[in-house]
Design an enzyme around this catalytic site. Structure first.
Site, short mmCIF file in Angstrom:
data_model
loop_
_atom_site.label_atom_id
_atom_site.label_comp_id
_atom_site.label_asym_id
_atom_site.label_seq_id
_atom_site.Cartn_x
_atom_site.Cartn_y
_atom_site.Cartn_z
N ASN A 1 -7.56 -2.81 14.24
CA ASN A 1 -8.95 -3.03 13.81
C ASN A 1 -9.06 -4.22 12.86
O ASN A 1 -10.10 -4.41 12.23
CB ASN A 1 -9.52 -1.76 13.15
CG ASN A 1 -8.80 -1.40 11.86
OD1 ASN A 1 -7.85 -2.07 11.45
ND2 ASN A 1 -9.24 -0.34 11.21
N ASP B 1 0.81 -1.22 0.00
CA ASP B 1 0.00 0.00 0.00
C ASP B 1 0.85 1.28 0.00
O ASP B 1 2.06 1.23 0.21
CB ASP B 1 -0.96 0.00 1.20
CG ASP B 1 -0.34 -0.56 2.48
OD1 ASP B 1 0.91 -0.54 2.58
OD2 ASP B 1 -1.08 -1.01 3.36
N GLU C 1 -9.64 -1.81 5.20
CA GLU C 1 -10.26 -1.52 6.49
C GLU C 1 -11.52 -2.37 6.66
O GLU C 1 -12.00 -2.98 5.70
CB GLU C 1 -10.61 -0.02 6.56
CG GLU C 1 -9.41 0.91 6.37
CD GLU C 1 -8.48 0.98 7.60
OE1 GLU C 1 -8.50 0.07 8.44
OE2 GLU C 1 -7.72 1.98 7.69
N HIS D 1 -7.27 -4.70 10.10
CA HIS D 1 -6.99 -4.47 8.67
C HIS D 1 -5.74 -5.22 8.23
O HIS D 1 -4.83 -5.47 9.01
CB HIS D 1 -6.92 -2.97 8.32
CG HIS D 1 -5.71 -2.23 8.79
ND1 HIS D 1 -5.75 -0.89 9.15
CD2 HIS D 1 -4.41 -2.59 8.93
CE1 HIS D 1 -4.54 -0.48 9.48
NE2 HIS D 1 -3.71 -1.50 9.36
C1 F6R Z 1 1.58 -1.69 6.08
C2 F6R Z 1 0.21 -2.20 6.15
C3 F6R Z 1 -0.55 -2.23 7.43
C4 F6R Z 1 0.29 -2.56 8.65
C5 F6R Z 1 -0.55 -2.51 9.91
C6 F6R Z 1 0.27 -2.77 11.15
O1 F6R Z 1 2.07 -1.76 4.76
O2 F6R Z 1 -0.31 -2.56 5.16
O3 F6R Z 1 -1.60 -3.17 7.30
O4 F6R Z 1 0.85 -3.84 8.49
O5 F6R Z 1 -1.17 -1.26 10.02
O6 F6R Z 1 1.18 -1.73 11.31
P1 F6R Z 1 2.27 -1.75 12.46
O7 F6R Z 1 3.25 -2.82 12.10
O8 F6R Z 1 2.89 -0.38 12.41
O9 F6R Z 1 1.55 -2.02 13.73
#
Ligand code: F6R
Length: 255
Positions: A147, A79, A154, A149
């Site tokens: 959450n 992303d 989301e 995701h």
């Molecule tokens: C990042 C992504 C997100 C993260 C998620 C966890 O490319 O796609 O889904 O993997 O938000 O983020 P952290 O590791 O910062 O808790």
């Protein structure tokens, strides 16, 4: 059993590894990625950003220092924020350059991140085409949001969604605010691989550390798949591994 359950999709349990510390998780995840590279002549990785994989990239860079080559690797990140280009320190393109691409010998242009500055529909279509041209993703690294995701899919995202423009949840914007200079707004939109895109990877490796991820991991695997928890779609995939620390995994089966 209801007729709907009788005809529903086959669900799978992930292979689960629960380790003592985030450091042990990073070491195990890096080792898993390196094993994949060792068995594939032309590996195609799906990669993630965020805090969780930082120590993984450190270990991959260290492996390069002791002789591992990434020259044959192609990678596709999950992303990117809409509006941010690679020169913006808060962009995922910049993150990948800084934490991984610049530290190994991956060939120029072979580590891809969706272009946050292009027309989102065109970027999304071209990204899907590039993944297909590379032969699909062999091993997809995923983190998980509090959450539930995965990527920036989301809650509410369709399980067959493809790479596309999405609106970020407020909780995601708040979680990622520390990555932005004080006073700068976290973008409201992003381009993300879809859940359907992610599920096409041949193998998936979900990584989670810290108590804040315990509820999301539990929701992902201890109830029927539900778009309210995007990570629960991973139950539809036969080759998912979860590597987590005890804090994140404390509500999973054997932890
Ligand atoms: C990042 C992504 C997100 C993260 C998620 C966890 O490319 O796609 O889904 O993997 O938000 O983020 P952290 O590791 O910062 O808790």
């Amino acid at each position: 059993m209801s007729p709907a359950a009788a005809t529903g999709p086959t669900l799978h349990r992930p292979a689960l590894v629960v380790l003592d510390s985030p450091e042990a998780v990073a070491t195990a995840v890096a080792a898993r990625l390196l094993r994949h590279l060792a068995t594939e002549p032309r590996p195609v990785l799906g990669l993630a950003t965020g805090r969780t994989p930082l120590a993984v990239y450190d270990r991959l860079a260290a492996a390069h220092g002791t002789g591992t080559s990434f020259a044959a690797v192609q990678s596709f990140n999950l992303d990117e924020y809409v509006g941010l280009g690679a020169s913006d320190p808060a962009s995922f393109a910049h993150y990948m350059q800084r934490h991984f691409f610049d530290r190994v010998d991956i060939a120029a242009g072979q580590g891809r991140v969706p272009d946050g500055t292009g027309d989102p529909a065109t970027v999304a279509r071209d990204y899907e085409a590039a993944i297909a041209k590379a032969g699909g993703i062999g091993l997809q690294l995923l983190g998980i949001g509090t959450n539930g995701h995965i990527g920036f899919n989301e809650p509410g995202s369709a399980f067959d969604s493809r790479t596309r423009l999405v609106t970020l949840a407020e909780s995601t914007r708040q979680a990622n605010a520390p990555d932005f200079p004080r006073g700068t707004e976290v973008p409201r939109e992003a381009i993300t691989m879809g859940i359907g895109t992610i599920l096409e990877a041949r193998q998936i490796l979900l990584v989670a550390t810290g108590a804040a991820k315990a509820e999301a991991l539990h929701a992902a695997f201890h109830a029927a798949p539900d778009p309210d928890c995007p990570a629960s779609a991973l139950q539809l995939h036969p080759r998912v591994e979860v590597i987590c620390d005890c804090a994140a995994g404390r509500r999973l089966w054997s932890a």
